[in-house]
Motif scaffolding. Structure first.
Motif, PDB file in Angstrom:
ATOM      1  N   ASN A  25       3.391   3.079  12.372  1.00  0.00           N
ATOM      2  CA  ASN A  25       2.066   3.702  12.384  1.00  0.00           C
ATOM      3  C   ASN A  25       1.024   2.581  11.652  1.00  0.00           C
ATOM      4  O   ASN A  25      -0.030   3.344  11.124  1.00  0.00           O
ATOM      5  N   GLU A  38       9.447   8.378  10.911  1.00  0.00           N
ATOM      6  CA  GLU A  38       8.975   8.024  12.130  1.00  0.00           C
ATOM      7  C   GLU A  38       7.886   8.856  12.180  1.00  0.00           C
ATOM      8  O   GLU A  38       7.617   9.848  11.878  1.00  0.00           O
ATOM      9  N   LEU A  39       7.043   8.540  13.220  1.00  0.00           N
ATOM     10  CA  LEU A  39       5.926   9.171  13.478  1.00  0.00           C
ATOM     11  C   LEU A  39       6.293  10.136  14.732  1.00  0.00           C
ATOM     12  O   LEU A  39       6.825   9.825  15.934  1.00  0.00           O
ATOM     13  N   VAL A  40       6.076  11.589  14.582  1.00  0.00           N
ATOM     14  CA  VAL A  40       6.183  12.604  15.252  1.00  0.00           C
ATOM     15  C   VAL A  40       4.965  13.137  15.800  1.00  0.00           C
ATOM     16  O   VAL A  40       5.069  13.835  16.877  1.00  0.00           O
ATOM     17  N   ALA A  41       3.908  13.003  15.433  1.00  0.00           N
ATOM     18  CA  ALA A  41       2.548  13.558  16.135  1.00  0.00           C
ATOM     19  C   ALA A  41       1.565  12.682  15.695  1.00  0.00           C
ATOM     20  O   ALA A  41       1.286  12.547  14.140  1.00  0.00           O
ATOM     21  N   ASP A  88       7.973  19.971  21.251  1.00  0.00           N
ATOM     22  CA  ASP A  88       8.650  18.670  21.608  1.00  0.00           C
ATOM     23  C   ASP A  88       9.363  19.151  23.025  1.00  0.00           C
ATOM     24  O   ASP A  88      10.539  19.611  22.914  1.00  0.00           O
ATOM     25  N   ASP A  92      13.238  15.052  21.844  1.00  0.00           N
ATOM     26  CA  ASP A  92      13.565  13.653  21.105  1.00  0.00           C
ATOM     27  C   ASP A  92      13.141  13.805  19.586  1.00  0.00           C
ATOM     28  O   ASP A  92      13.088  12.661  19.015  1.00  0.00           O
ATOM     29  N   LYS A  94      10.030  14.186  18.859  1.00  0.00           N
ATOM     30  CA  LYS A  94       8.707  13.940  18.647  1.00  0.00           C
ATOM     31  C   LYS A  94       7.936  14.857  19.604  1.00  0.00           C
ATOM     32  O   LYS A  94       8.531  15.256  20.647  1.00  0.00           O
ATOM     33  N   ASP A  96       5.273  16.398  21.960  1.00  0.00           N
ATOM     34  CA  ASP A  96       4.645  15.744  23.271  1.00  0.00           C
ATOM     35  C   ASP A  96       3.803  16.587  24.063  1.00  0.00           C
ATOM     36  O   ASP A  96       3.131  16.067  25.009  1.00  0.00           O
ATOM     37  N   TYR A 380       4.769  12.829   9.937  1.00  0.00           N
ATOM     38  CA  TYR A 380       5.962  11.945   9.793  1.00  0.00           C
ATOM     39  C   TYR A 380       7.303  12.812   9.614  1.00  0.00           C
ATOM     40  O   TYR A 380       7.098  14.009   9.217  1.00  0.00           O
ATOM     41  N   ARG A 381       8.326  12.276  10.260  1.00  0.00           N
ATOM     42  CA  ARG A 381       9.774  13.045  10.036  1.00  0.00           C
ATOM     43  C   ARG A 381      10.386  12.051   9.198  1.00  0.00           C
ATOM     44  O   ARG A 381      10.624  10.662   9.452  1.00  0.00           O
TER      45      ARG A 381
END
Length: 506
Positions: A25, A38-41, A88, A92, A94, A96, A380-381
């Motif tokens: 990001n 990882e970016l999750v939202a 989610d 996955d 993330k 959505d 983030y995760r």
């Protein structure tokens, strides 16, 4: 080359030059080897997230700021913030899908899911928000707690937070005077900072910690019920010290010595000690890691967010007499000056969500006076790479309403942390009819995990017969089980445990 020159060169290297860096990001994150980010939202699902909590189904409720950074009275007048529910849908990891759970919110400074409702601290009150008809929108708003004070910094309420005992905890910051009626006693009047607690029905309110610090923020609990909290200005700033983490012994007085604590009893002219000094960090989010997915050495560690220092720190608790020492290290560090972590949430799969509120906030923060509402936040995760797969981490495939008490009791030692927590609550909600199986677990289960959790389930049952479960655990061979039992006895003022407690002290 001299050591000093080597150190200067190392500090001058960009963060991206170090091992363990992850690019996400437009940010560079440094994490320990074997971890990833990882970016999750992000926008538009969330704009400037502040704090969040999961419900039993894995839906994440996020307090989301509008970017307005006015003082308390302006915030209360405009109520520009919102609560969104993220899902989610495809599994996955993330998010959505977003639903606007509640709009027109005063500055939200806490989010706790409890028994079908979201409790949100929004000074001067704590609100209970409930989706009655199941459409994902809070159509019932109840003012669960009224603090009745609102200072310009709006730090009168942080929380609430759910304790393992089933009580609801929250923090009072600022130094505005508050009055609490006490049946059969004179009112409790205070200007000091506090951790308060009460039962979910609002009864039994009492202070747990008293302080001269400016702003206690988040409370986390050990498996045995010990309280830890982040706070700002726990000392008068000097020698690089200002903010940090405190281990809150029940009834202790902490923080700066000033006139707000003068009317509160303490055992010496001094205040109780600080657990971790974090400097000018604006320490805020705090959680105890309850899984072993990161590795067994990570379980029961504290993780804290440093708003000003752009990082998440790890604190390994080491018992030391009546308190703890810590081994401290950076866990996640971001290279961006516009990354401001405010909250942490452990997910059911053992990953750790890091909430970054972005650049908007500048209310009464001496080191954050360049508010940038245009700089959006994100969630983030942090995962451990090659971590074992956990099937059905929330136990959604279990028919919870059909499980017998014996089956629920077996889940008290389930390897899945969320299943353990849900089993505690399910047994508590069934009330006194679960006491025989809880007694059996406490007196005969091989697992100390199960025995501890049985004590917590019994502690949440408001019946004199339930107190016997904790009394039976006072002689347990495991220290954590004994700590939970002593906590239970103290919360309910169980006079029948006096002899056993005296034996422990002797």
């Amino acid at each position: 080359m001299k050591k000093a020159a080597l150190l200067t060169l190392a500090l001058a290297l960009p963060l991206s030059a170090r091992a363990g860096d992850v690019q996400v990001n437009g940010r560079t994150f440094h994490v320990p080897d074997g971890f990833t980010v990882e970016l999750v939202a992000g926008p538009p699902l969330v704009e400037r997230p502040i704090i969040a909590d999961f419900d039993e189904q894995g839906r994440l409720y996020v307090a989301d700021s509008s970017g307005f950074s006015g003082k308390g009275e302006q915030q209360l007048a405009e109520k520009p913030h919102r609560i969104v529910r993220l899902e989610d849908a495809d599994g996955d990891g993330k998010f959505d899908h977003q639903t606007l759970f509640a709009d027109r919110m005063m500055f939200p400074e806490g989010a706790m899911w409890h028994r079908g409702s979201l409790y949100v601290g929004a000074p001067p009150s704590i609100w209970k928000l409930t989706d009655v008809n199941g459409d994902g929108i809070a159509d019932q708003r109840i003012e669960w707690f009224q603090g009745r004070t609102l200072t310009g910094c709006a730090n009168d309420v942080h929380g609430p937070y759910g304790g393992p005992d089933g009580w609801i905890y929250w923090c009072k910051g600022a130094f505005a005077e508050q009055t609490y009626p006490r049946p059969g006693k004179s009112p409790f009047v205070t200007r000091a900072a506090h951790i308060f607690r009460c039962r979910p029905d609002g009864t039994g309110i009492e202070p747990v910690m008293t302080g001269g610090m400016d702003n206690p923020v988040e409370v986390a609990f050990s498996r045995g019920g010990e309280r830890f909290f982040t706070t700002t200005f726990l000392v008068n700033p000097a020698n690089g010290q200002r903010d940090g983490i405190i281990h809150a012994i029940y009834g202790g007085v902490y923080g700066k010595v000033n006139d707000v604590v003068n009317d509160h009893a303490r055992t010496s002219p001094n205040v109780m000690p600080v657990l971790v000094h974090l400097g000018p960090a604006a320490a805020c989010g705090l959680t105890r890691y309850d899984s072993e997915v990161f590795g067994p050495d990570y379980r029961d560690n504290l993780f804290a967010t440093s708003f000003n220092l752009r990082k998440v720190t790890r604190h390994v608790l080491i018992p030391d007499g009546a308190t703890f020492k810590t081994k401290d290290e950076d866990f996640l560090v971001c290279d961006s000056f516009e990354f401001h972590p405010t909250h942490l949430v452990e997910d059911a799969d053992g990953s750790l969500l890091v909430v970054d509120t972005g650049g908007w906030y500048k209310i009464c923060c001496p080191t954050s006076q360049l508010g940038r509402p245009d700089v959006r936040g994100a969630i983030y995760r942090v995962r451990r790479m090659n971590a074992p797969h956990i099937a059905d981490p929330r136990g959604l495939q279990l028919a919870w309403n059909k499980l017998g008490n014996d089956e629920l009791a077996k889940s008290l030692e389930d390897p899945r942390s969320m299943v353990r927590k849900r089993a505690i609550e399910a047994l508590a909600l069934r009330g006194v009819k679960t006491l025989p199986v809880l007694t059996q677990v406490v007196t005969s289960a091989e697992s100390a995990e199960a025995r501890t959790n049985a004590v917590w389930a019994a502690t949440r049952i408001d019946d004199p017969k339930a107190r016997a479960v904790a009394r039976a655990a006072l002689k347990d061979a495991d220290e954590t089980v004994r700590q939970a039992a002593i906590h239970s006895v103290s919360a309910w003022r169980d006079a029948a445990a006096r002899a056993a407690l005296t034996d422990i002290l002797a």
